[in-house]
Design an enzyme around this catalytic site. Structure first.
Site, short mmCIF file in Angstrom:
data_model
loop_
_atom_site.label_atom_id
_atom_site.label_comp_id
_atom_site.label_asym_id
_atom_site.label_seq_id
_atom_site.Cartn_x
_atom_site.Cartn_y
_atom_site.Cartn_z
N GLY A 171 -3.85 3.05 16.80
CA GLY A 171 -4.25 1.89 16.02
C GLY A 171 -3.29 0.73 16.05
N GLY A 199 -2.69 -1.20 18.63
CA GLY A 199 -3.18 -2.27 19.49
C GLY A 199 -2.78 -2.15 20.94
N GLU A 217 0.40 11.01 -14.87
CA GLU A 217 0.60 9.76 -14.15
C GLU A 217 1.70 8.92 -14.79
OE1 GLU A 217 -0.65 9.43 -11.36
OE2 GLU A 217 -2.09 11.07 -11.50
N HIS A 220 5.09 10.09 -13.61
CA HIS A 220 5.51 9.47 -12.34
C HIS A 220 6.06 8.07 -12.59
CE1 HIS A 220 4.13 12.60 -9.68
NE2 HIS A 220 2.88 12.52 -10.11
#
Length: 740
Positions: free
Chosen positions: A256, A258, A475, A478
């Site tokens: 990916g 290029g 969450e 974190h």
């Protein structure tokens, strides 16, 4: 090429031709057998379809009832054929009645109509000829013998049935192959049906539609390929000085980035024909086809030289010939032919071979040596400036709103390749259409980035209050560990909305300045600690553990294992490499290069690192329990909050005053963006001059005291930065502050 190599090539070509002839003979023989078998089967089936066998007792009954008109004896078999009188009715097993007429037999079909049929009744002779003839004479039935036919010679039968069809098939194959060889320019036995012709896509002149303007973020690679383009335009500049054109350039890098696009851009810039083919197009079931296609490809390229030949995924045919896995004769022949064709390049013709792969470690060394692929160009993941340029390319035809800041999107997409950025822009445009807008906003771009990493929201998912509270503390754990620690990325977003990629929520950390691949031990330890924050919050607050931390544990373990095995960051092993990377551009996995007992000790060292980071995460959670409760309460109400809202809650401010939907936990003051157009390398401020500078003349009365005063002069120079600056330009080594 040496004489031995020539002999080997000739021997290989003769062997290939011999195999082709043997293969052709086998195919012709097989077709002959199939045709003969089909012919005999059809003849037998036709014969059986029109003949009906009667029992000998039925034949005797017909004689007694006077229904037999005549009987014909066979000369070759112990059977005789029966001709009934008119009006005789024969009924088969299916119940269809056949009536004997003057012209044959008639029966009534399923459609109710009358049809005719040609039947032959026969029976096996169970009595002697005299007994049968006596029966026929008593019944007044005439008997005949078949006309005598001399037996066919077995040799003639074999010639007609097998040899003649075999010769005709061989002749037909030979004519077809010669015609195809002349038609397609393919010599040898591999030309039948066009299988030996290279099916490369040919883009003549600038028909690729791609130039360097369409490729961004790969400036170093474009500089390396510019010389090739210049040679194709002006070859005399290089030939006059005696320089030779590189025969090939190998483009390597992650998927990916290029590589194929860059090869097309080279052809578009050079304005020459461009042959594009994949490595898998050379691989076929028949031996010798791949080599034939290689020959045909370079033959066609030489007709339109100067030109560029591009082979994508060359590792398909260019794998190392180590024979450890038994080898593949077809693949090795294709590789040998490719090597021979590259050696036979005429440097003055201007045939450039470009190849792309993301597995350079498996390529054969003979393919990588100078004289074949002279240059190896790395197409790596773009940096911040490259991502900004790539986003500008992909948004050229996109209607953007005034609030779009591509730099912030580029910062969020650290590690993404060009294909990822193209997909992100397209997803943002699709989201804008779904929302009923005619312009793509900054929110669309960042939401598209979240869509790529987390998937779409599960709107039909229902969580219990306990589950929502558990996910919220996980969450926020974190986020709190990331906010309270140094060497971490700022928190951008916290959500407890389930998403399609399996997560019940996620905490988004986005860097606000471009980071290179260089990481310190403190940064890696902080990353592990942030990953442990969710599980630490579950245990400290909820007194439980869930499987929601599985991905966090896996990520933390991978980082810790790399620190011990490859980065030399373990106290026990120190600067000792215990593993080596096997695949750099694909999965990034590595293999162990140590004994089993050493690997067991390495696992123990990894566990010690994880335990240390987990204890640090638990301490952060315990010290900030009150702040966590406030943030979780607000998160349960809003379900999605920003990092700045979390900071406002911790500092006692109103979180509703934060208007930016993607505000992070890092304060803006003192922020120094590391973009190349803002920070200029100090080396550019150094001016080189060619004039000779004379040393200042010393006074005669001060010559005696020159040495004692040297030290004070040096110390005064050290104090020079405290003096007021005479100019507005920053001194070398200083970084200018952000004007914001």
């Amino acid at each position: 090429m040496s004489q031995n190599d020539n002999n080997k090539n000739k021997s290989g070509k003769n062997n290939s031709n011999l195999r082709g002839i043997v293969s052709l003979v086998c195919w012709a023989l097989l077709l002959t057998i199939i045709i003969s078998w089909a012919s005999n089967t059809m003849t037998s089936a036709g014969h059986q379809g029109s003949s009906v066998e009667l029992g000998y007792s039925d034949f005797v009954t017909m004689l007694d009832e006077g229904q037999v008109e005549s009987v014909t004896f066979s000369n070759t078999e112990t059977i005789f054929y029966i001709v009934p009188k008119e009006g005789y009715v024969y009924t088969n097993e299916e119940g269809v009645a056949y009536t004997r007429t003057k012209d044959g037999y008639t029966y009534t079909g399923k459609d109710g109509q009358s049809h005719t049929a040609d039947l032959t009744l026969f029976t096996v002779q169970l009595e002697s000829d005299d007994a049968v003839i006596a029966r026929l004479e008593d019944a007044g039935v005439e008997s005949y013998d078949e006309p005598y036919q001399p037996p066919v010679s077995p040799l003639l039968s074999i010639l007609v049935s097998y040899v003649l069809p075999f010769v005709l098939i061989m002749l037909t194959f030979s004519l077809v192959m010669r015609w195809m060889a002349k038609k397609g320019g393919m010599g040898g036995m591999g030309g039948i049906g066009g299988v030996g012709k290279a099916n490369a896509k040919v883009y003549m002149e600038k028909s690729t539609g791609v130039t360097f303007r369409d490729v961004a973020g790969q400036d170093e690679a474009k500089e390396s390929l510019t010389e090739i383009i210049d040679f194709l335009h002006n070859p005399q500049k290089y030939t006059e000085i005696g320089a030779k054109l590189p025969k090939g350039a190998l483009l390597v890098g992650p998927p990916g980035t290029g590589k194929t696009l860059l090869a097309k851009a080279v052809a578009g810039e050079a304005n020459v024909p461009f042959f594009s083919i994949s490595g898998s197009d050379f691989v076929e079931m028949f031996v010798g086809v791949g080599a034939s296609r290689v020959r045909d490809l370079f033959k066609e390229a030489s007709k339109v030289a100067p030109c560029i030949v591009f082979i994508d995924e060359i590792d398909t045919i260019g794998k190392s010939r180590d024979n450890r896995m038994g080898g593949n004769d077809e693949r090795e022949q294709t590789l040998n032919q490719l090597l021979a064709e590259m050696d036979g390049f005429d440097p003055t013709k201007g045939i450039i071979l470009l190849a792309a792969t993301n597995r350079p470690e498996v390529l054969d060394q003979a393919l990588l040596r100078p004289g074949r692929f002279d240059r190896r160009i790395t197409i790596d993941r773009p940096n911040l400036a490259g991502r900004i340029a790539t986003l500008q390319v992909h948004t050229r035809n996109i209607r953007l709103a005034e609030d779009v800041n591509l730099k912030k999107v580029a910062l969020a997409t650290a590690g993404c390749v060009g294909a990822d950025l193209a997909n992100l822009v397209n997803e943002a445009a699709l989201r804008a259409v779904r929302k009923g807008r005619k312009l793509v906003t900054q929110e669309d771009l960042l939401a598209a980035f979240e869509l790529v990493i987390a998937g779409t929201e599960k709107k039909g998912s229902v969580l219990t209050e306990f589950e929502k509270k558990l996910v919220a503390y996980h969450e926020v754990g974190h986020a709190m560990v990331a906010y309270k620690q140094k060497n971490t990325e700022p928190v951008q977003k916290i959500t407890i909305v389930p998403h399609t990629q399996g997560s019940l929520g996620y905490t988004l950390l986005m860097p606000e300045e471009d980071k290179t691949e260089l990481r310190t031990k403190d940064e890696l330890m902080a990353k592990i600690t942030v990953s442990m924050g969710g599980r630490a919050a579950e245990e400290v607050v909820m007194n439980t553990m869930t499987n929601g931390a599985s991905q966090d544990i896996q990520d933390a373990t991978n980082v810790a294992r790399n620190m011990v095995a490859m980065f030399g960051m373990s106290d026990e092993f120190g600067m000792m490499a215990l593993a080596s990377r096997r695949n750099q551009y694909l999965d990034g996995g590595y293999g162990m290069d140590c004994a089993q007992d050493t690997a067991a000790r390495m696992d123990q060292a990894v566990k010690e690192l994880l335990d240390k980071c987990y204890k640090a995460a638990v301490e952060v959670i315990k010290e900030n329990r009150d702040d966590m409760d406030k943030v979780v309460a607000y998160l349960l109400e809003k379900e999605t909050i920003t990092g700045a809202e979390m900071v406002a809650i911790i500092e006692g401010r109103d979180p509703s005053t934060v208007e930016d939907a993607y505000a992070s936990t890092r304060p803006q003051e003192g922020f120094r963006p590391s973009t190349p157009d803002v920070i200029e390398p100090a080396a550019k401020k150094v001016h080189m001059i060619s004039q000779k500078i004379e040393a200042p003349a010393q006074p005669e009365d001060a010559s005696a005291s020159a040495e004692p005063q040297a030290a004070p002069d040096a110390s005064s120079e050290d104090d020079a930065p405290n003096a007021p600056s005479s100019g507005s330009e920053a001194a070398p080594g200083e970084q200018p502050k952000d004007p914001q």
